[in-house]
Structures are given as C-alpha cells and as structure tokens.
Scaffold this motif. Sequence first.
Motif, PDB file in Angstrom:
ATOM      1  N   GLU A   1       1.933  13.329   3.939  1.00 26.57           N
ATOM      2  CA  GLU A   1       0.672  13.419   4.656  1.00 26.57           C
ATOM      3  C   GLU A   1       0.212  11.871   4.579  1.00 26.57           C
ATOM      4  O   GLU A   1      -0.345  11.364   5.538  1.00 26.57           O
ATOM      5  CB  GLU A   1      -0.529  14.148   3.441  1.00 26.57           C
ATOM      6  N   VAL A   2       0.394  10.788   3.482  1.00 29.05           N
ATOM      7  CA  VAL A   2       0.121   9.381   3.453  1.00 29.05           C
ATOM      8  C   VAL A   2       0.842   8.922   4.661  1.00 29.05           C
ATOM      9  O   VAL A   2       0.342   8.032   5.331  1.00 29.05           O
ATOM     10  CB  VAL A   2       0.453   8.981   2.078  1.00 29.05           C
ATOM     11  N   PHE A   3       2.063   8.891   4.533  1.00 29.51           N
ATOM     12  CA  PHE A   3       2.923   8.325   5.660  1.00 29.51           C
ATOM     13  C   PHE A   3       2.899   8.752   7.044  1.00 29.51           C
ATOM     14  O   PHE A   3       2.825   7.794   7.632  1.00 29.51           O
ATOM     15  CB  PHE A   3       4.543   8.341   5.155  1.00 29.51           C
ATOM     16  N   GLN A   4       2.249  10.050   7.244  1.00 21.82           N
ATOM     17  CA  GLN A   4       2.225  10.431   8.759  1.00 21.82           C
ATOM     18  C   GLN A   4       0.896   9.735   9.150  1.00 21.82           C
ATOM     19  O   GLN A   4       0.656   9.416  10.345  1.00 21.82           O
ATOM     20  CB  GLN A   4       2.020  11.877   8.739  1.00 21.82           C
ATOM     21  N   ARG A   5      -0.227   9.421   8.176  1.00 24.15           N
ATOM     22  CA  ARG A   5      -1.537   8.894   8.519  1.00 24.15           C
ATOM     23  C   ARG A   5      -1.338   7.476   8.887  1.00 24.15           C
ATOM     24  O   ARG A   5      -1.873   6.893   9.773  1.00 24.15           O
ATOM     25  CB  ARG A   5      -2.494   9.109   7.465  1.00 24.15           C
ATOM     26  N   ILE A   6      -0.565   6.703   7.964  1.00 27.56           N
ATOM     27  CA  ILE A   6      -0.734   5.218   7.955  1.00 27.56           C
ATOM     28  C   ILE A   6       0.572   4.636   8.917  1.00 27.56           C
ATOM     29  O   ILE A   6       0.165   3.539   9.726  1.00 27.56           O
ATOM     30  CB  ILE A   6      -0.368   4.540   6.678  1.00 27.56           C
ATOM     31  N   MET A   7       1.641   5.235   9.378  1.00 22.44           N
ATOM     32  CA  MET A   7       2.612   4.823   9.965  1.00 22.44           C
ATOM     33  C   MET A   7       2.335   4.256  11.356  1.00 22.44           C
ATOM     34  O   MET A   7       2.933   3.147  11.954  1.00 22.44           O
ATOM     35  CB  MET A   7       3.997   5.443   9.991  1.00 22.44           C
ATOM     36  N   PRO A   8       1.525   5.050  12.119  1.00 23.64           N
ATOM     37  CA  PRO A   8       1.123   4.537  13.558  1.00 23.64           C
ATOM     38  C   PRO A   8       0.367   3.071  13.311  1.00 23.64           C
ATOM     39  O   PRO A   8       0.889   2.159  14.278  1.00 23.64           O
ATOM     40  CB  PRO A   8       0.209   5.546  14.034  1.00 23.64           C
ATOM     41  N   SER A   9      -0.332   2.859  12.558  1.00 23.99           N
ATOM     42  CA  SER A   9      -0.919   1.677  12.156  1.00 23.99           C
ATOM     43  C   SER A   9      -0.167   0.490  11.624  1.00 23.99           C
ATOM     44  O   SER A   9      -0.146  -0.644  12.141  1.00 23.99           O
ATOM     45  CB  SER A   9      -2.158   1.561  11.234  1.00 23.99           C
ATOM     46  N   VAL A  10       0.698   0.802  10.556  1.00 26.86           N
ATOM     47  CA  VAL A  10       1.634   0.011  10.313  1.00 26.86           C
ATOM     48  C   VAL A  10       2.513  -0.443  11.356  1.00 26.86           C
ATOM     49  O   VAL A  10       2.974  -1.632  11.587  1.00 26.86           O
ATOM     50  CB  VAL A  10       2.443   0.597   8.930  1.00 26.86           C
ATOM     51  N   GLY A  11       3.152   0.576  12.145  1.00 29.19           N
ATOM     52  CA  GLY A  11       3.984   0.257  13.064  1.00 29.19           C
ATOM     53  C   GLY A  11       3.343  -0.662  14.190  1.00 29.19           C
ATOM     54  O   GLY A  11       4.348  -1.716  14.753  1.00 29.19           O
ATOM     55  N   ASP A  12       2.186  -0.385  14.489  1.00 23.40           N
ATOM     56  CA  ASP A  12       1.376  -1.274  15.599  1.00 23.40           C
ATOM     57  C   ASP A  12       1.304  -2.909  15.056  1.00 23.40           C
ATOM     58  O   ASP A  12       1.266  -3.584  15.862  1.00 23.40           O
ATOM     59  CB  ASP A  12       0.021  -0.779  16.074  1.00 23.40           C
ATOM     60  N   LEU A  13       1.531  -2.899  13.677  1.00 26.03           N
ATOM     61  CA  LEU A  13       1.405  -4.283  13.307  1.00 26.03           C
ATOM     62  C   LEU A  13       2.696  -5.074  13.276  1.00 26.03           C
ATOM     63  O   LEU A  13       2.875  -6.137  13.106  1.00 26.03           O
ATOM     64  CB  LEU A  13       0.996  -4.444  11.639  1.00 26.03           C
ATOM     65  N   GLY A  14       3.962  -4.319  13.760  1.00 28.34           N
ATOM     66  CA  GLY A  14       5.186  -4.734  13.772  1.00 28.34           C
ATOM     67  C   GLY A  14       5.753  -4.824  12.233  1.00 28.34           C
ATOM     68  O   GLY A  14       6.725  -5.651  12.495  1.00 28.34           O
ATOM     69  N   ILE A  15       5.438  -3.958  11.866  1.00 27.04           N
ATOM     70  CA  ILE A  15       5.997  -3.901  10.062  1.00 27.04           C
ATOM     71  C   ILE A  15       6.618  -2.612  10.052  1.00 27.04           C
ATOM     72  O   ILE A  15       6.342  -1.663  10.288  1.00 27.04           O
ATOM     73  CB  ILE A  15       4.879  -3.918   9.066  1.00 27.04           C
ATOM     74  N   ASP A  16       8.074  -2.920   9.245  1.00 25.60           N
ATOM     75  CA  ASP A  16       8.944  -1.747   8.852  1.00 25.60           C
ATOM     76  C   ASP A  16       8.364  -1.488   7.514  1.00 25.60           C
ATOM     77  O   ASP A  16       8.322  -2.423   6.615  1.00 25.60           O
ATOM     78  CB  ASP A  16      10.283  -2.072   8.998  1.00 25.60           C
ATOM     79  N   LEU A  17       8.112  -0.181   7.354  1.00 24.68           N
ATOM     80  CA  LEU A  17       7.701   0.217   5.919  1.00 24.68           C
ATOM     81  C   LEU A  17       9.113   1.081   5.378  1.00 24.68           C
ATOM     82  O   LEU A  17       9.594   1.926   6.168  1.00 24.68           O
ATOM     83  CB  LEU A  17       6.629   1.175   5.686  1.00 24.68           C
TER      84      LEU A  17
END
Length: 279
Positions: free
Chosen positions: A134-150
């Motif tokens: 749940e956490v990762f699905q919510r945040i990954m679009p924003s993290v990815g838009d920043l050009g960051i790999d988590l």
Amino acid sequence: MIRLGICNELFEGWDLAEVCRTVRGLGYDGLEIAPFTLAPLVTDLSADRRREIRRIIEDSGLATIGLHWLLAKTEGFYLTSPDPAVRRRTGDYLMVLAEAARDLGGSLMVLGSPKQRDLLPGVSYEQAEGYALEVFQRIMPSVGDLGIDLCLEPLAPSETNFLNTCAQAEALIARVDHPHFKLHMDVKAQSGEVEATVPELIRRHAAKAGHFHVQDVNLKGPGMGDVDFAPILKSLVASGYERWVSVEVFDFSPGAEETARRSIDCLRRELDAAYAKHA
C-alpha cells in the motif's frame, strides 16, 4: 561500466569538503549520503543548504549517488504498521527524502531500515506485505516523477523478520510494478541467504538491481576480511550490471581513510580482472 562510490557516515565528524577531497583523491566517483549525517530530519535541511552540499560534492569532481539509512535515527515511521496513519506518515517522509535526494543531485535511495519494518505483534507476514505494498503503490508515482529509484533491500534474519531474500523482495517489487522501484543487493545481507552463494544470487538478480553495496561480513571494507571479492565482481560484471557499487561499512575502527583506501584498492583490482576476463 560500474562506478565506485562510498557511504559518507564512515567519515563521521569530518568536514564535508575534506571528505570529498579525500574520497575523490582515492579514486572514487561518487558519495552516498546517510541523511542523519546532515540533519536530524531531512526536513531540517533548507533549500540553500541542499544547494550548498550539492555544490561542494560536485566541485570536488564527485557525483551524489543518493541516500541510504533512510529512517535511521528517526521516530514515528514504520513501513509495516497496522496503523494507516503511521503508514501514511512513513510514505510521506519517503517522498520528502526523494525530493532531498534529487536536490542533492542523487538518483536513488536504498530502503533497508530493518527496525521500521519488523513484524509487529499480531501482524502476519502476509499482512505486513500488504501494508508495505500500500505504501509503495501510493508513493512510487511521485518518487518516479522526481527521477529517483527506490531500491528495496532484503536483509538477513539477524536484522529483520520481513523481506529476508532477494526472491521475497523481487516478489513485492513485481506487485508494485513501477519502473523506478528496484532491488538493492548487498554482500553482507546476501551472505545470510542459505540457498545460494552471493555470486549465484548476483547471477540471478543483479541485472535488474538498482544498486549494490559492498563490505566484508566482518563489517569492514572489501579486502579487509575473508570474503573473496573476485567471484563476486566477476559475477556482477557478467550479469550486465552497470550502475553504482558503494562501499558501506559498519566497523569504523581501522579509520576512515584507511578503510576507504583498502576498499577501493580491492575493488579496482578485482573489477579490472573481471572486465579483462569478460572482454
């Protein structure tokens, strides 16, 4: 080609500019940052200070690799908490960390944080996996838009009881299904897997990994213990991995400069041999 970096917490108490001069002088290409070395919380770092840190690193000829030890020395964050408010707060802070990583010039974050993901009383592994999903699905679009790999780090059972193997981490990564959500691999952590050796795990997983940490199982740097890095780096090169390899140590007793020097000497020697054999 693989690029070599080192994690900055090894240089505790050093001036950042001196860290950068030393690291670059030894031949490293990048510096990886633990946020707690910069401020108690990343939200305490002003925009001006972030720009200054980036300038110091880049003026030395280094690149900022990214951030690791993301939740170390913080309170109130927990990836697998059954409390939705805690999970939301944790996800929000990971997004703030991603913004800081971008501002500092980095391209990735390593999520280990074993004590913020352990199974809490009454929470099953499957429930914890659902909370993390749940956490990762919510945040990954924003993290990815920043050009960051988590990059998600499996850790040994001695450190956590949630996500202990590369296979478990990759299963969760597949469920999140975002191109910026990747596997992180680590020599010490993967040495704890009982079904395969580190070189075997590299052959299976490294082609899709987003980052790689190196250290001896004695917690010192490569070349400072019994781990043979020749087959490890040979497997890494053969896998097609062409990203960062960062020295991350936990035993600082030999001294920062000695550790950094002996580590890169070992890595350069074995990498050169691995590339020569792979040519």
